[in-house]
Write a protein that holds these residues in place. Structure first.
Motif, short mmCIF file in Angstrom:
data_model
loop_
_atom_site.label_atom_id
_atom_site.label_comp_id
_atom_site.label_asym_id
_atom_site.label_seq_id
_atom_site.Cartn_x
_atom_site.Cartn_y
_atom_site.Cartn_z
N GLY A 108 0.79 -1.22 0.00
CA GLY A 108 0.00 0.00 0.00
C GLY A 108 0.82 1.27 0.00
N ARG A 164 -2.12 3.59 -6.30
CA ARG A 164 -2.73 2.56 -7.11
C ARG A 164 -3.09 3.08 -8.51
NH1 ARG A 164 -5.67 -1.46 -4.36
NH2 ARG A 164 -7.52 -1.09 -5.65
N THR A 215 -5.91 1.41 -10.97
CA THR A 215 -6.87 0.31 -11.00
C THR A 215 -7.89 0.54 -12.10
OG1 THR A 215 -6.65 0.26 -8.58
CG2 THR A 215 -8.33 -1.16 -9.57
N THR A 269 -7.24 5.78 -3.01
CA THR A 269 -7.22 4.63 -2.12
C THR A 269 -8.33 3.66 -2.56
OG1 THR A 269 -8.79 5.59 -0.56
CG2 THR A 269 -6.44 6.07 -0.21
N GLU A 270 -8.22 2.41 -2.10
CA GLU A 270 -9.25 1.43 -2.47
C GLU A 270 -10.62 1.84 -1.95
OE1 GLU A 270 -9.92 -3.43 -2.30
OE2 GLU A 270 -8.19 -2.50 -1.32
N GLU A 319 -5.09 -4.37 -11.55
CA GLU A 319 -4.49 -3.59 -10.48
C GLU A 319 -2.99 -3.43 -10.69
OE1 GLU A 319 -5.51 -5.34 -6.75
OE2 GLU A 319 -7.68 -5.07 -7.02
N GLU A 351 0.48 -0.38 -9.76
CA GLU A 351 0.91 0.71 -8.90
C GLU A 351 1.87 1.59 -9.70
OE1 GLU A 351 1.07 -1.26 -4.49
OE2 GLU A 351 2.44 -2.09 -5.98
#
Length: 361
Positions: free
Chosen positions: A54, A58, A60, A150-151, A178, A180
């Motif tokens: 984390g 991200r 995504t 963030t998720e 997903e 990064e």
């Protein structure tokens, strides 16, 4: 794509360098040594791999629908300027916008070039954090690519997106991709082990090129799953034909199955159009090498070829079922003719018998 390294071309053009090798093989670093010190590349990758989960922002992608209502979606994003600092732009089949729920940061890796050990070629690194705005790319074929959220914020954004979805995908069937990213202004952009290295946080066009490829890969994953499910659901048909010599299905059931296979073939043809090179690269040709490099990293050409082969299996089954249906129809007509001839013979026999009875009296 695990452990695969792709050196990305800069926006001013030039081919990328594909290093399809694995971490730890000396041949990898021999190939990239002209771009950076081999030990330096290894040290940076190891440093990233040692960060807590984390730590990196991200990237995504979500395939949530068949399409989005782009006009209404654009207006809604415009209305969120005060709340989420939006500034939407329509880029052909894509809407780009910053979409900020809260402050975000990206890790920036910096090389201390004056501390390079001339004997070992080792390079010392230090980290810093740079502020970024989370950004969203929304594609008209139902895929959202989110950078820097963030998720939790991604889930919140997807809930708000639901009212603009056409033919929403069931939650269990939503495909995701997903990755990064981080910033390294001293090295050429690249993607390794699903981690993207960017030279700068400024501008959105490079991210657009990358997002196009990621969105296509995510949509492709959705159809790969559907094709696999269709093949698995119809596998019993040729097996039963081989065992019994016939398809043990009613005419109605057979027609329904043919319809399902035909819809699948049409959908695959539609996704093939989605996977074509986006039109924006005609007007922004310097971005196309970057887009193509990400496509190759995500193995889209190979996956399309495999999917087309599987679809050809479905097409062969569709042709076989059509032939069987036509055979069933021909057999049905033959039985009607036989029955009519039989009825005619019976009527003729009865008529002759009645006439003979009359004559006997």
């Amino acid at each position: 794509t695990s452990q695969k390294l792709k050196i990305l071309p800069e926006e001013d053009g030039g081919p990328g360098t594909d290093v399809d090798e694995y971490l730890g093989l000396t041949g990898v670093y021999d190939q990239v040594e002209h771009m950076r010190g081999a030990q330096g590349l290894r040290d940076e990758i190891n440093r990233l791999k040692s960060l807590p989960p984390g730590s990196l922002p991200r990237v995504t992608a979500y395939a949530t629908a068949s399409s989005y209502t782009m006009t209404q979606l654009f207006k809604w994003i415009e209305s969120r300027k005060g709340q989420n600092d939006t500034a939407p732009k329509l880029l052909d089949e894509c809407i780009y916008t910053p979409f900020v729920y809260g402050p975000s940061e990206a890790i920036a890796i910096n090389m201390e070039e004056d501390l390079i050990d001339t004997d070992t070629h080792a390079v010392k690194f230090y980290e810093s954090y740079v502020p970024i705005k989370s950004e969203v790319f929304l594609f008209d074929y139902g895929v959202a690519v989110v950078w820097g959220m963030t998720e939790q914020h991604e889930r919140e954004f997807l809930r708000e997106l639901e009212s603009f979805e056409v033919e929403k995908v069931d939650e269990d069937d939503i495909e995701t991709e997903e990755l990064e990213f981080y910033i390294n202004s001293k090295a050429q952009s690249r993607i390794y082990n699903d981690v993207i290295s960017l030279r700068t946080t400024k501008g959105h066009m490079a991210k657009l090129a990358i997002s196009h490829a990621i969105a296509q890969a995510t949509k492709l994953s959705l159809y790969e799953g559907l094709v696999d499910e269709t093949i698995e659901a119809t596998r019993y048909i040729p097996q039963r034909m081989a065992e019994s010599g016939t398809v043990e299905m009613t005419r109605k059931g057979l027609i329904k199955k043919i319809g399902q296979l035909f819809i699948m073939r049409v959908n695959v043809n539609l996704v093939s159009n989605i996977l074509d090179t986006p039109e924006i690269f005609w007007s922004e040709p310097t971005l196309q090498p970057l887009y193509m490099a990400i496509r190759e990293y995500l193995e889209i050409p190979q996956r399309v070829e495999i999917m087309n082969h599987r679809v050809s299996v479905i097409s062969d089954l569709l042709d076989m079922l059509n032939g069987h249906l036509n055979g069933m129809h021909g057999e049905f007509l033959e039985w009607i003719v036989i029955i009519l001839i039989g009825v005619e013979i019976v009527i003729g026999v009865v008529t002759i018998t009645v006439e003979a009875a009359k004559l006997s009296y």
